[in-house]
Design an enzyme around this catalytic site. Structure first.
Site, PDB file in Angstrom:
ATOM      1  CD  GLU A  74      -5.596   3.812 -13.662  1.00  0.00           C
ATOM      2  OE1 GLU A  74      -5.667   4.147 -12.464  1.00  0.00           O
ATOM      3  OE2 GLU A  74      -5.959   4.551 -14.584  1.00  0.00           O
ATOM      4  CD  GLU A  95      -9.610   4.584 -16.515  1.00  0.00           C
ATOM      5  OE1 GLU A  95      -9.098   5.556 -15.909  1.00  0.00           O
ATOM      6  OE2 GLU A  95      -9.906   3.519 -15.951  1.00  0.00           O
TER       7      GLU A  95
HETATM    8  O1  IFM Z   1     -11.537   7.134 -11.449  1.00  0.00           O
HETATM    9  C1  IFM Z   1     -10.290   6.667 -11.823  1.00  0.00           C
HETATM   10  C2  IFM Z   1     -10.381   5.243 -12.326  1.00  0.00           C
HETATM   11  O2  IFM Z   1     -10.959   4.398 -11.396  1.00  0.00           O
HETATM   12  C3  IFM Z   1      -9.003   4.724 -12.662  1.00  0.00           C
HETATM   13  N1  IFM Z   1      -8.327   5.639 -13.545  1.00  0.00           N
HETATM   14  C4  IFM Z   1      -8.285   7.022 -13.227  1.00  0.00           C
HETATM   15  C5  IFM Z   1      -9.683   7.524 -12.921  1.00  0.00           C
HETATM   16  C6  IFM Z   1      -9.655   9.018 -12.540  1.00  0.00           C
HETATM   17  O3  IFM Z   1      -8.924   9.197 -11.388  1.00  0.00           O
END
Ligand code: IFM
Length: 450
Positions: A174, A362
């Protein structure tokens, strides 16, 4: 464990090759910030500063994964989850960010990898999930062009030590989030602010992403190489041309800025003019070095944003209308629960010709869970996951490519500036005792994957 209520979803609907997994990140779970020679990361420093994290929370112990990894790997197996995504803490294996290597750190990740493999679980490594060595931040961190070489040397160490057993690699997690929050807004580590820091970091992180990927390819010819992007479905608040244009700029910033150079399309400067300032940091061959033919792109989608034009907001001229203001159902992060966002994001990224494969690396939700009589009935999270899986099925039915789904996350953990308030886990953690309790969502996922 008892059977739990199931939905009409069935794993077979997704196809035999569909990848199922769960994602984590080192800083959010490991704890042990200075054990066995680990160096400090920017997050160790940031969390020690007053007022940075809600309720003064810190990650000194987090989920104690450093010590209790075997127990958690046993739980992953118990949940029938075949793929585990975790990140390497750069300062654990290179305490100052550069050579020499800390052998104890290497030994730690070797233990994790070996334990996963002997449990029949495939390891998926993220090389950078935000915990830059502090000593490198002192030299400017990602705003320093040398960060590309520092990162390359770190990647070389990782592939050399772990590449014989690990085939799935993700270079950077990210980039839009950690550069935006950490180098522009200053609300994440290292707490830097301003457009100059942000743009420099953006360019160097993008160069580091492709440099890292090339190193993996050279060392491990059969590696499955990806990198992961946060992406959000963007909608204008009204059909007025001002809002539509504002939404386009936000979409460019959040969804396009990091992927397009990697696909060889350059930075999307035409749709977000502030990106033209990047030209000051682009030298000679940079544009040729920005692209890489990734085996897969990891998409991480949680919500949608609704955008209106706002002349008050510099550079972007747009404002997000919060879920609260829109009076829609949201999670503990204040993010709207809107499963069609996942479909829309899949549609958007499927339209890029250069993407070979998409994996949802994710997706998940933070809700206020309560432990009652040894159980956590987190039905909202169960439904959140089910509803997002429905969107994946819809996407597949419509011919969109999507090859995997990883839940964020295994256990409740340290949610960055939110501390421990936002619980995302399939497994509940009592942070006083480190007691784990599989939630309803975890039991449902287990049944689903059986
Ligand atoms: O916890 C985070 C993760 O580290 C990166 N993506 C989003 C998740 C939720 O905020």
């Amino acid at each position: 464990m008892n059977k739990v209520e199931t939905s009409f979803l069935h794993k077979n609907q997704f196809g035999d090759d569909f990848l199922w997994g769960v994602s984590t990140a080192a800083f959010q779970i490991e704890g042990a910030p200075d054990t066995d020679g680990k160096g400090r990361s920017i997050w160790d420093v940031f969390t020690s500063q007053k007022g940075k994290i809600k309720n003064g929370h810190h990650a000194l112990t987090a989920c104690d994964f450093y010590n209790s990894y075997q127990n958690d790997i046993d739980l992953i197996r118990e949940l029938n989850i075949p793929n585990f995504r975790f990140s390497i803490s750069w300062p654990r294996i290179m305490p100052t960010g550069v050579l020499p290597v800390n052998e104890a750190g290497i030994a730690y990740y070797n233990k994790i990898i070996d334990s996963l493999l002997s449990a029949g679980i495939e390891p998926w490594i993220t090389l950078y999930h935000w915990d830059l060595p502090h000593d490198l931040e002192v030299k400017g961190g990602w705003t320093n062009r040398e960060s590309v070489s520092w990162f390359s040397a770190y990647v070389a160490v990782c592939v050399q030590h772990f590449g014989d057993r690990v085939k799935n690699w993700m270079v950077i997690n990210e980039p839009s989030v950690f550069t935006g929050a950490g180098y522009f807004l200053g609300i994440h580590a290292p707490g830097k602010k301003g457009i100059t820091n942000y743009l420099k970091a953006m360019h160097h992180v993008t160069l580091a992403t492709t440099a890292g990927a090339k190193i993996i390819r050279n060392h491990i010819p059969d590696a499955h190489i990806g990198t992961t992007f946060s992406c959000t479905h963007i909608e204008p608040a009204t059909t007025s041309s001002k809002d539509v244009e504002a939404a386009k700029r936000v979409d460019t910033l959040l969804n396009r800025t990091f992927i397009e150079p990697i696909l060889g399309l350059g930075y999307p400067q035409a749709d977000l003019p502030v990106l033209k300032k990047l030209n000051a940091y682009i030298v000679e061959d940079d544009l040729n070095n920005l692209s890489f033919d990734f085996d897969f792109i990891g998409l991480q989608c949680y919500t949608r944003e609704v955008v209106k034009s706002s002349l008050l907001i510099p550079y972007i001229g747009a404002e997000l209308i919060s879920a609260e203001k829109r009076n829609v159902i949201s999670t503990d992060m204040g993010w709207e629960v809107y499963p069609p966002a996942l479909y829309q994001v899949l549609k958007k990224f499927n339209a890029y010709e250069g993407i070979r494969k998409i994996i949802i690396t994710e997706n998940g939700a933070a809700f206020p869970d309560t432990l009652k009589n040894g159980k956590v009935y987190d039905i909202k999270r169960t439904h959140y996951i089910q509803d997002h899986l429905e969107q994946i099925l819809k996407a597949k039915k419509d011919g969109l490519a999507v090859d995997g789904y990883f839940v964020w996350t295994l256990t409740d953990n340290f949610e960055w500036a939110e501390g421990y308030n936002a619980r995302f886990g399939l497994i509940h953690v009592d942070f006083d005792t480190q007691q784990r309790t599989i939630k309803h969502s975890g039991l449902w996922f287990k049944d689903f994957l059986s």
